[in-house]
Design a protein around this motif. Structure first.
Motif, short mmCIF file in Angstrom:
data_model
loop_
_atom_site.label_atom_id
_atom_site.label_comp_id
_atom_site.label_asym_id
_atom_site.label_seq_id
_atom_site.Cartn_x
_atom_site.Cartn_y
_atom_site.Cartn_z
N UNK A 21 30.88 65.73 90.85
CA UNK A 21 32.11 65.21 91.43
C UNK A 21 33.35 65.93 90.96
N UNK A 22 33.19 66.81 89.96
CA UNK A 22 34.35 67.53 89.43
C UNK A 22 34.99 68.43 90.50
N UNK A 23 34.16 69.02 91.35
CA UNK A 23 34.70 69.92 92.38
C UNK A 23 35.65 69.21 93.32
N UNK A 24 35.29 68.01 93.74
CA UNK A 24 36.16 67.24 94.64
C UNK A 24 37.45 66.82 93.93
N UNK A 25 37.34 66.44 92.66
CA UNK A 25 38.54 66.07 91.89
C UNK A 25 39.51 67.25 91.81
N UNK A 26 38.97 68.43 91.51
CA UNK A 26 39.81 69.64 91.43
C UNK A 26 40.42 69.95 92.78
N UNK A 27 39.62 69.80 93.85
CA UNK A 27 40.12 70.08 95.20
C UNK A 27 41.26 69.14 95.58
N UNK A 28 41.09 67.86 95.28
CA UNK A 28 42.14 66.87 95.59
C UNK A 28 43.41 67.17 94.79
N UNK A 29 43.27 67.48 93.51
CA UNK A 29 44.43 67.80 92.67
C UNK A 29 45.13 69.06 93.18
N UNK A 30 44.35 70.03 93.65
CA UNK A 30 44.95 71.26 94.19
C UNK A 30 45.77 70.97 95.44
N UNK A 31 45.28 70.06 96.29
CA UNK A 31 46.02 69.69 97.49
C UNK A 31 47.32 68.97 97.13
N UNK A 32 47.25 68.07 96.16
CA UNK A 32 48.46 67.35 95.72
C UNK A 32 49.46 68.33 95.11
N UNK A 33 48.97 69.22 94.25
CA UNK A 33 49.87 70.18 93.58
C UNK A 33 50.48 71.15 94.58
N UNK A 34 49.66 71.68 95.49
CA UNK A 34 50.16 72.60 96.50
C UNK A 34 51.18 71.95 97.41
N UNK A 35 50.90 70.71 97.79
CA UNK A 35 51.84 69.97 98.64
C UNK A 35 53.15 69.72 97.91
N UNK A 36 53.05 69.35 96.64
CA UNK A 36 54.26 69.10 95.85
C UNK A 36 55.13 70.34 95.76
N UNK B 233 40.33 63.85 102.31
CA UNK B 233 39.54 64.88 101.65
C UNK B 233 38.71 64.30 100.51
N UNK B 234 39.34 63.48 99.67
CA UNK B 234 38.63 62.88 98.56
C UNK B 234 37.52 61.95 99.01
N UNK B 235 37.80 61.17 100.05
CA UNK B 235 36.79 60.23 100.57
C UNK B 235 35.61 60.99 101.18
N UNK B 236 35.93 62.00 102.00
CA UNK B 236 34.91 62.77 102.73
C UNK B 236 34.00 63.53 101.77
N UNK B 237 34.61 64.36 100.91
CA UNK B 237 33.81 65.15 99.99
C UNK B 237 33.15 64.29 98.92
N UNK B 238 33.85 63.24 98.49
CA UNK B 238 33.26 62.35 97.51
C UNK B 238 32.02 61.66 98.04
N UNK B 239 32.08 61.21 99.31
CA UNK B 239 30.93 60.54 99.92
C UNK B 239 29.75 61.50 100.05
N UNK B 240 30.03 62.76 100.43
CA UNK B 240 28.95 63.74 100.55
C UNK B 240 28.32 64.03 99.20
N UNK B 241 29.14 64.06 98.15
CA UNK B 241 28.63 64.30 96.80
C UNK B 241 27.71 63.18 96.37
#
Length: 241
Positions: free
Chosen positions: A3-18, A172-180
């Motif tokens: 699940x670390x990959x999805x956490x990193x991906x979500x944080x990257x989206x938040x940081x990039x958006x910010x 993104x978090x829900x989709x990738x998290x569910x697949x994981x």
């Protein structure tokens, strides 16, 4: 850690958006328009390159194409199903509901940013394969690579459309998290041919998002999302036959 990959991906989206939001506040309207066009062109070519990688084959000294029938059926059947479910309107309504919930302005840009960014970062084989690999083995390398790409994309999106882009981290978090979480159940049924077909159709949908960025409202890409299920069904039927 699974699940670390999805956490990193979500944080990257938040940081990039910010970061994109910080840039947006200092940009005049004229420059934001250019950034939107730049986004459109970039997304177009991301879609084209992904589609061509799956469609073109090289053999006997020349190129040939494959998958045209499957692609056509996917888009037609998926489009019909999506129209019946009215997915595009539901996505827009979700964007509007989120805007009201956080009590921000931005008009239609909030919903446009949310829907556009969600489609681009969620549609594609990297999200599916990376999440399943993360869930089965804890290997998050593919999702980390995707996080870097998503960071750049949402940065530019947010500088054009605003806060709505940041909220694409939720689906993104829900989709990738569910697949994981479901990886162990999905993996035995997901063949290389299914992944290839999903990547093919997903890339064409991403191309459609690029068209909409350049000519807003040209394509109802959200209503074509069920097309992603057709390659999976197509391969299952081939195996049965």
């Amino acid at each position: 850690m699974r699940g670390l990959g999805t956490i990193i991906n979500v944080l990257a989206v938040v940081a990039g958006s910010g970061l994109g939001l910080a840039l947006k506040s200092g940009l005049p309207e004229r420059l934001r328009g250019v950034l939107t066009q730049a986004c459109g062109l970039a997304v177009l070519f991301i879609g084209i390159s992904g589609a061509m990688a799956e469609m073109l084959t090289f053999s006997d000294g020349g190129f040939s194409t494959q998958g045209s029938v499957m692609l056509t059926l996917s888009l037609v059947l998926g489009g019909l199903a999506g129209e019946a479910l009215d997915i595009e309107r539901r996505l827009d309504d979700l964007g509007v509901a989120l805007q009201k919930r956080v009590a921000v302005g931005g008009g239609s840009d909030f919903a446009i940013g949310f829907v556009t960014s969600s489609l681009v970062i969620c549609v594609g084989a990297m999200a599916v394969v990376g999440s399943i690999r993360d869930g089965l083995t804890g290997d998050s390398s593919m999702l980390v690579a995707k996080a870097v790409l998503d960071f750049v994309l949402v940065l530019v999106f947010a500088s054009s459309f605003g806060l709505g882009v940041m909220f694409s981290a939720l689906p993104l978090g829900i989709y990738q998290g569910a697949l994981t979480v479901l990886a162990a159940f999905i993996e035995p049924f997901l063949t290389d041919a299914m992944i290839s077909g999903l990547s093919f159709v997903g890339s064409v949908l991403i191309f459609g998002v690029g068209v909409n960025l350049l000519r807003p409202g040209s394509l109802r890409v959200g209503n074509m999302l069920p097309a992603l299920l057709v390659p999976v069904i197509w391969e299952l039927l081939k195996q049965l036959v």
